[in-house]
Scaffold this motif. Structure first.
Motif, PDB file in Angstrom:
ATOM      1  N   GLN A  92       0.849  -1.208   0.000  1.00  0.00           N
ATOM      2  CA  GLN A  92       0.000   0.000   0.000  1.00  0.00           C
ATOM      3  C   GLN A  92       0.880   1.252   0.000  1.00  0.00           C
ATOM      4  N   PHE A  95       2.299   1.756  -3.342  1.00  0.00           N
ATOM      5  CA  PHE A  95       1.267   2.294  -4.239  1.00  0.00           C
ATOM      6  C   PHE A  95       1.149   3.810  -4.041  1.00  0.00           C
ATOM      7  N   ASP A  96       1.094   4.224  -2.780  1.00  0.00           N
ATOM      8  CA  ASP A  96       0.917   5.653  -2.489  1.00  0.00           C
ATOM      9  C   ASP A  96       2.090   6.472  -3.020  1.00  0.00           C
ATOM     10  N   ARG A  99       2.117   6.302  -6.918  1.00  0.00           N
ATOM     11  CA  ARG A  99       0.792   6.454  -7.545  1.00  0.00           C
ATOM     12  C   ARG A  99       0.414   5.206  -8.352  1.00  0.00           C
ATOM     13  N   GLY A 100       0.771   4.050  -7.786  1.00  0.00           N
ATOM     14  CA  GLY A 100       0.405   2.787  -8.434  1.00  0.00           C
ATOM     15  C   GLY A 100       1.164   2.507  -9.706  1.00  0.00           C
ATOM     16  N   GLU A 125      -6.273   2.416  -8.197  1.00  0.00           N
ATOM     17  CA  GLU A 125      -6.651   2.128  -6.805  1.00  0.00           C
ATOM     18  C   GLU A 125      -7.633   0.967  -6.750  1.00  0.00           C
ATOM     19  N   LYS A 126      -8.565   0.981  -7.673  1.00  0.00           N
ATOM     20  CA  LYS A 126      -9.580  -0.073  -7.718  1.00  0.00           C
ATOM     21  C   LYS A 126      -8.963  -1.380  -8.234  1.00  0.00           C
ATOM     22  N   SER A 129      -6.753  -3.543  -5.801  1.00  0.00           N
ATOM     23  CA  SER A 129      -7.275  -3.568  -4.431  1.00  0.00           C
ATOM     24  C   SER A 129      -6.849  -4.828  -3.668  1.00  0.00           C
ATOM     25  N   THR A 132      -3.095  -4.436  -2.688  1.00  0.00           N
ATOM     26  CA  THR A 132      -2.804  -3.453  -1.640  1.00  0.00           C
ATOM     27  C   THR A 132      -3.474  -3.806  -0.313  1.00  0.00           C
TER      28      THR A 132
END
Ligand code: HEC
Ligand code: HEC
Length: 474
Positions: A92, A95-96, A99-100, A125-126, A129, A132
């Motif tokens: 996660q 990802f943050d 920005r993935g 983000e979706k 999921s 993450t």
């Protein structure tokens, strides 16, 4: 005694190592930050230690190089700080920060479905999921040919899975402590020797190399999407690298240094652990015919006697809790029922066992023979809405079963193998939440609660927290 399960001379060496480490760590401990040591990394409950040749991680090894077309390396999913796997929290965070866009976020098996839109941050983000939130990778496998069962329904929240390719969300297994594997991969599909009941002998040292080499090849072609087959030299270098890594917790915030005062934690002591396929097998598969010793874990025996520790020792209480937890692991009675691969294979409807019945390798905690077991993690009854659910019908009896992952049955096509997975190595757990093949246990507390409920153990809160303290110190 701990010494009896280590090679001769090892306990003395272990003491020397722990003394050295103790002094090296003592000052850093005050700062509660890990010492500047490339082999020690912080984690949820303290510090994780990796033991590697020449006391260094060879970052030039192809393990760290992108060998395919999507920018990923083995290190995208097998990271030192996360016990050579990934944790959901770290993914996660990655990802943050990116920005993935870090290479781990690839459609092929990082996304919930390989057809997902990943063109915008919101879409990513979706799409990622599962990766993450649970730290799981989508393993896509076709329904096996000539299976004893048929796929009659698919309920995939991501609209992709079908008989052509089931989406099986699985945690990367640690790419460390590998020389003790009795099966490679959750379903043993890279195991060179067959990983099938009843309790096959599993791997020997030659087999483990072949298995890991084949595994690395498939990882490069699959996860890394290589279009050119890597040469054997590259594969050998990767296998050499990963099979010389040993990883374990070395410092616990509450209990202090874990190889001090008679404690046998940490990776340097672990690296000397005695092992052979079948060692201490609970069901009598030890080729040396040595009887099963229920004291599977003997790392913290010396902390069992509180009088051995000074009451002034600030770590005494936490150490006593870890020692009690170890004792629970080794001796708390569990009535094992309904575990395919165990109760059916032995013909006993109830096996009065312990955690160590299934996690029987001394001080390592995997099963010392290839023993695929169904403890119920993939059962339809435990399905959460983010998981695909598959309904399978037995071709001869018409019986149906619902599962989120058929496990070994995807390889063998056997009805009896549905939901079977290997019991993994238990060292370095604190660095690599969540747990079980599908990441369904967010914490070690959840793991313990699973067992308490699944086997009606009736643990007290004190027992649960002692067991968690112990597991966190592994
Ligand atoms: C995209 C993520 C990803 C990448 C990249 C990746 N792996 Fe893995 N690895 C996994 C997953 C997921 C599993 C477990 C899959 C299963 O059991 O079905 C796994 C399992 C393994 C295992 C099995 C360990 C055991 O005890 O059974 C080894 C060894 C391993 N990987 C090494 C590698 C190597 C070497 C590379 C690079 C060539 C690599 N992996 C690249 C995700 C990845
Ligand atoms: C009947 C056999 C059996 C017993 C008894 C058992 N385990 Fe397990 N354990 C397994 C299997 C099989 C898995 C892998 C299951 C999966 O992911 O589908 C596992 C997984 C785990 C994991 C997760 C490891 C990881 O890397 O995700 C932990 C932790 C664990 N067991 C601890 C324990 C403890 C503590 C006990 C005693 C309270 C215990 N086990 C009793 C068979 C058993």
């Amino acid at each position: 005694m701990s010494a009896s399960i280590l090679p001769r001379g090892a306990s003395r060496l272990a003491c020397a190592v722990s003394l050295l480490l103790a002094s090296a760590l003592a000052s850093a401990q005050l700062a509660t930050r890990p010492p500047v040591d490339p082999l020690i990394t912080p984690d949820a409950s303290g510090w994780l230690q990796t033991h590697a040749p020449n006391h260094r991680i060879d970052l030039h090894n192809p393990f760290f190089q992108s060998l395919g077309s999507n920018g990923r390396s083995c290190n995208s999913c097998h990271r030192q700080g996360e016990g050579w796997t990934i944790s959901a929290a770290e993914v996660q965070h990655r990802f943050d920060v990116t920005r993935g866009l870090d290479p781990i976020f690839a459609l092929v098996d990082g996304a919930d479905s390989p057809r997902d839109d990943i063109s915008t941050l919101a879409a990513r983000e979706k799409a990622f999921s599962m990766l993450t939130s649970r730290g799981v990778i989508r393993v896509g496998l076709p329904m096996p040919a000539n299976a004893e069962f048929t796929l009659v329904a698919v309920d995939d929240p991501y609209g992709y899975a079908s008989a052509a390719e089931l989406s099986l969300f699985r945690r990367p297994l640690p790419a460390t402590n590998l020389i003790w594997d009795s099966a490679v991969m959750w379903d043993g599909r890279e195991t060179f020797a067959p990983f099938q009941p009843p309790m096959d002998a599993g791997l020997d040292m030659e087999d483990i190399r072949s298995s890991l080499s084949s595994q690395a090849l498939h990882a490069i072609l699959g996860h890394e999407q290589a279009t050119v087959t890597p040469d054997q030299k590259t594969l050998d270098a990767i296998v050499d690298f990963e099979s010389h890594l040993f990883t374990a917790q070395v410092f616990d915030r509450a209990a202090g240094i874990l190889n001090e005062g008679g404690g046998m934690g940490g990776a340097n002591i672990l690296a000397q652990q005695r092992f052979w396929i079948g060692i201490n097998d609970a069901l009598g598969n030890d080729p040396t015919l040595e009887p099963f010793d229920a004291n599977v874990m003997q790392l913290f025996d010396d902390w069992r006697n509180p009088r051995a520790m000074s009451s002034l020792d600030p770590h005494a209480r936490a150490r006593a809790a870890i020692a009690r937890g170890e004792q629970l692991f080794d001796s708390m009675p569990i009535n094992i029922r309904g575990v395919a691969g165990l109760n059916d294979v032995t013909g006993q409807s109830v096996i009065r066992g312990t955690c160590g019945t299934c996690h029987d390798s001394p001080n390592i905690g995997n099963h010392s023979v290839g023993a695929p077991l169904n403890i119920g993690i993939a059962d339809g009854s435990r399905r959460t809405p983010d998981m695909p659910l598959y309904t399978l019908r037995n071709n001869s009896t018409g019986e149906t079963v619902q599962t989120t992952d058929p496990g070994l049955a995807m390889l063998t096509g056997k009805w009896a193998d549905i939901g079977k997975f290997k019991g993994p190595n238990l060292r370095g757990l604190a660095a690599r939440a969540p747990y079980f093949h599908n990441g369904s246990a967010a914490t070690l507390n959840d793991v313990v609660n699973f067992y308490d409920t699944r086997f009606n153990i009736g643990m007290t809160d004190q027992q649960k927290s002692d067991l968690v303290a112990f597991l966190s110190a592994l």
